[in-house]
Design a protein around this motif. Structure first.
Motif, PDB file in Angstrom:
ATOM      1  N   LEU A  42       0.709   4.146  -2.779  1.00  0.00           N
ATOM      2  CA  LEU A  42       0.503   5.558  -2.443  1.00  0.00           C
ATOM      3  C   LEU A  42       1.587   6.458  -3.021  1.00  0.00           C
ATOM      4  O   LEU A  42       1.342   7.636  -3.300  1.00  0.00           O
ATOM      5  N   THR A  43       2.784   5.927  -3.192  1.00  0.00           N
ATOM      6  CA  THR A  43       3.865   6.732  -3.751  1.00  0.00           C
ATOM      7  C   THR A  43       3.850   6.746  -5.275  1.00  0.00           C
ATOM      8  O   THR A  43       4.687   7.402  -5.878  1.00  0.00           O
ATOM      9  N   LEU A  89       0.818  -1.216   0.000  1.00  0.00           N
ATOM     10  CA  LEU A  89       0.000   0.000   0.000  1.00  0.00           C
ATOM     11  C   LEU A  89       0.850   1.264   0.000  1.00  0.00           C
ATOM     12  O   LEU A  89       0.510   2.253  -0.662  1.00  0.00           O
TER      13      LEU A  89
END
Length: 73
Positions: free
Chosen positions: A24-25, A20
Motif C-alpha cells: 500500500l505504501t 500488504l
C-alpha cells in the motif's frame, strides 16, 4: 493441535499484513520480501536464540499437554 493452528494462523496473518502495508505504501512485492530476508540476516546470536525459543514454545506446550494427558489415563 488447536493451539498450533492458532499460532500458525496468527503468524501468517501478521506476515500478510506487513506485506500488504508495504504494498500500500508503494513498495514492490520483491522489495517487501527482501526486507524480511534482510532483517533476519542481520540478527545476532542472542536474538536468533530468542526467536528460536519463541518459535518452539507453542510446540513445547502442545507436547507437554499431550504427555500430561497420556499420563492421566
Amino acid at each position: 493441535m488447536k493451539i498450533l493452528s492458532i499460532y500458525f494462523l496468527l503468524a501468517v496473518l501478521t506476515l500478510a499484513m506487513i506485506t500488504l502495508v508495504d504494498l500500500l505504501t508503494g513498495i514492490s512485492l520483491s522489495e517487501s520480501l527482501h526486507s524480511f530476508v534482510t532483517v533476519f540476516s542481520t540478527t545476532t546470536l542472542v536474538e536468533a536464540v530468542c526467536m528460536l525459543f519463541f518459535l518452539v514454545l507453542p510446540l513445547i506446550q502442545v507436547i507437554a499437554g499431550a504427555v500430561k494427558h497420556s499420563r492421566s489415563r
